[in-house]
Design a protein around this motif. Structure first.
Motif, PDB file in Angstrom:
ATOM      1  N   GLU A  17     -26.722  -2.781  48.430  1.00  0.00           N
ATOM      2  CA  GLU A  17     -26.742  -2.829  46.966  1.00  0.00           C
ATOM      3  C   GLU A  17     -27.633  -4.308  46.848  1.00  0.00           C
ATOM      4  O   GLU A  17     -28.466  -4.394  45.977  1.00  0.00           O
ATOM      5  CB  GLU A  17     -25.383  -2.748  46.315  1.00  0.00           C
ATOM      6  CG  GLU A  17     -25.601  -3.198  44.766  1.00  0.00           C
ATOM      7  CD  GLU A  17     -24.170  -3.048  44.114  1.00  0.00           C
ATOM      8  OE1 GLU A  17     -24.261  -3.224  42.822  1.00  0.00           O
ATOM      9  OE2 GLU A  17     -23.360  -2.576  45.023  1.00  0.00           O
ATOM     10  N   ASP A  27     -25.285   2.558  52.263  1.00  0.00           N
ATOM     11  CA  ASP A  27     -24.215   2.108  51.263  1.00  0.00           C
ATOM     12  C   ASP A  27     -23.939   0.714  51.159  1.00  0.00           C
ATOM     13  O   ASP A  27     -23.150   0.388  50.269  1.00  0.00           O
ATOM     14  CB  ASP A  27     -22.991   3.165  51.392  1.00  0.00           C
ATOM     15  CG  ASP A  27     -22.291   2.925  52.624  1.00  0.00           C
ATOM     16  OD1 ASP A  27     -22.681   2.197  53.296  1.00  0.00           O
ATOM     17  OD2 ASP A  27     -21.475   3.929  52.865  1.00  0.00           O
ATOM     18  N   ASP A  28     -24.430   0.080  52.099  1.00  0.00           N
ATOM     19  CA  ASP A  28     -24.149  -1.503  52.274  1.00  0.00           C
ATOM     20  C   ASP A  28     -25.413  -2.367  51.480  1.00  0.00           C
ATOM     21  O   ASP A  28     -25.401  -3.347  52.203  1.00  0.00           O
ATOM     22  CB  ASP A  28     -23.808  -1.831  53.431  1.00  0.00           C
ATOM     23  CG  ASP A  28     -23.192  -3.409  53.582  1.00  0.00           C
ATOM     24  OD1 ASP A  28     -22.579  -3.812  52.745  1.00  0.00           O
ATOM     25  OD2 ASP A  28     -23.316  -3.931  54.768  1.00  0.00           O
ATOM     26  N   ARG A  68     -28.178  -2.051  58.749  1.00  0.00           N
ATOM     27  CA  ARG A  68     -27.132  -1.655  57.962  1.00  0.00           C
ATOM     28  C   ARG A  68     -26.964  -0.281  57.390  1.00  0.00           C
ATOM     29  O   ARG A  68     -28.171   0.233  57.204  1.00  0.00           O
ATOM     30  CB  ARG A  68     -26.513  -2.840  56.995  1.00  0.00           C
ATOM     31  CG  ARG A  68     -26.189  -3.949  57.274  1.00  0.00           C
ATOM     32  CD  ARG A  68     -25.810  -5.015  56.296  1.00  0.00           C
ATOM     33  NE  ARG A  68     -27.331  -5.525  55.836  1.00  0.00           N
ATOM     34  CZ  ARG A  68     -27.254  -6.242  54.686  1.00  0.00           C
ATOM     35  NH1 ARG A  68     -26.279  -6.325  53.893  1.00  0.00           N
ATOM     36  NH2 ARG A  68     -28.405  -6.632  54.228  1.00  0.00           N
TER      37      ARG A  68
END
Length: 308
Positions: free
Chosen positions: A115, A112-113, A109
């Motif tokens: 977290e 920014d995906d 992924r």
């Protein structure tokens, strides 16, 4: 390896690598998990291995950036990795001032995906730090026990275990296996003249010459005061004899310094080899051959000295 599995499971990662490092950047232990060996993962694994080498050779506290989009990363993977991220967290020492390794995780992924999995990774590191630190200390203690502190060569205990494994492997795959015994002639005279400190310096240089003149796959261990054994996997008698002769010349020509500014010392060296064709001989038989050759070398030196 438990940490590797935990990282992969908690973060649903395609693969993960855990490195446990010495303070100066050498690897104490590592583990890698690759549950999905497809082409993309193979390329990402190559990238991860390259990053591991960077961490290993770092000469300062290690920090782990997101490197998946760097020019160097693209070079390592021939620009084939277009989707996914490599992220990492440093493993801090207990005082929190420096780091001694990293946990690096690969995802399919974008950065920014991540977290949620990054939060899980941070929690794992925080909760597992004590276990990682204790594991590191245990590994260091084990490695110290396997090394001869005076010469820097492996210990006789380590050689015995390694010989048994290599003999088993040679027997299983019908490979050759050879050993070369390398002995410093007049060892006790050296000890009496230069003391333990000077002798240690000579021995460390002695071992360094052996390592510089042989393949990395060959292992040198100290088995007695002035006697060392070189294990030569997949080597036959001819290879062992040739290597032993080359090492004897190199070791006798090398200038040894027992202390800074001291007079140069030259050594006399005896050698003997043993070989097992297809792994047919056990450790006792293999070493007996080498000791017989070593005794012959000693006798030839005595005869030569008497004639001179």
């Amino acid at each position: 390896q438990h940490h590797v599995v935990a990282v992969s499971f908690l973060n649903r990662a395609a693969y993960a690598l855990v490195l446990v490092m010495e303070d100066k950047g050498s690897v104490l232990a590592s583990g890698c998990e690759q549950p999905h060996p497809d082409q993309l993962i193979a390329l990402q694994r190559r990238l991860l291995d390259g990053f591991a080498e960077w961490v290993k050779h770092a000469d300062r506290p290690v920090t782990v950036p997101d490197i998946s989009k760097s020019a160097w990363s693209r070079y390592l993977t021939d620009e084939a990795v277009t989707v996914g991220s490599l992220v990492g967290l440093p493993i801090p020492t207990q005082d929190g001032r420096t780091t001694f390794g990293a946990i690096v995780v690969g995802y399919d992924r974008p950065r920014d995906d991540l977290e949620e999995p990054m939060s899980a990774l941070s929690s794992l590191l925080a909760e597992g730090l004590y276990a990682i630190v204790m594991g590191r200390k245990l590994i260091q203690a084990e490695q110290s026990a396997l090394l001869d502190p005076q010469s820097g060569a492996y210990s006789g205990r380590f050689l015995d275990e390694l010989l048994d494994r290599e003999i088993s492997r040679a027997s299983r795959f019908s490979h050759n296996l050879a050993v070369a015994l390398i002995e410093i002639d007049g060892y006790e005279i050296l000890r009496g003249k230069h003391g333990e400190a000077g002798l240690g310096r000579i021995l460390r240089e002695f071992v360094a010459v052996i390592r510089a003149k042989t393949r990395r796959v060959n292992t040198v261990a100290r088995i007695q005061d002035g006697q060392f054994c070189l294990l030569i996997p997949e080597g036959d008698r001819a290879i062992a004899v040739r290597l032993a002769d080359q090492l004897r010349v190199a070791l006798e020509e090398h200038p040894y310094a027992p202390s800074q500014g001291a007079e140069i010392v030259r050594l006399a060296v005896n050698t003997g080899v043993g070989a097992s064709e297809g792994g047919k001989d056990d450790r006792t038989a293999l070493m007996a051959q080498a000791r017989q050759g070593l005794e012959q070398s000693r006798n030839e030196r005595r005869i030569s000295g008497f004639k001179a």
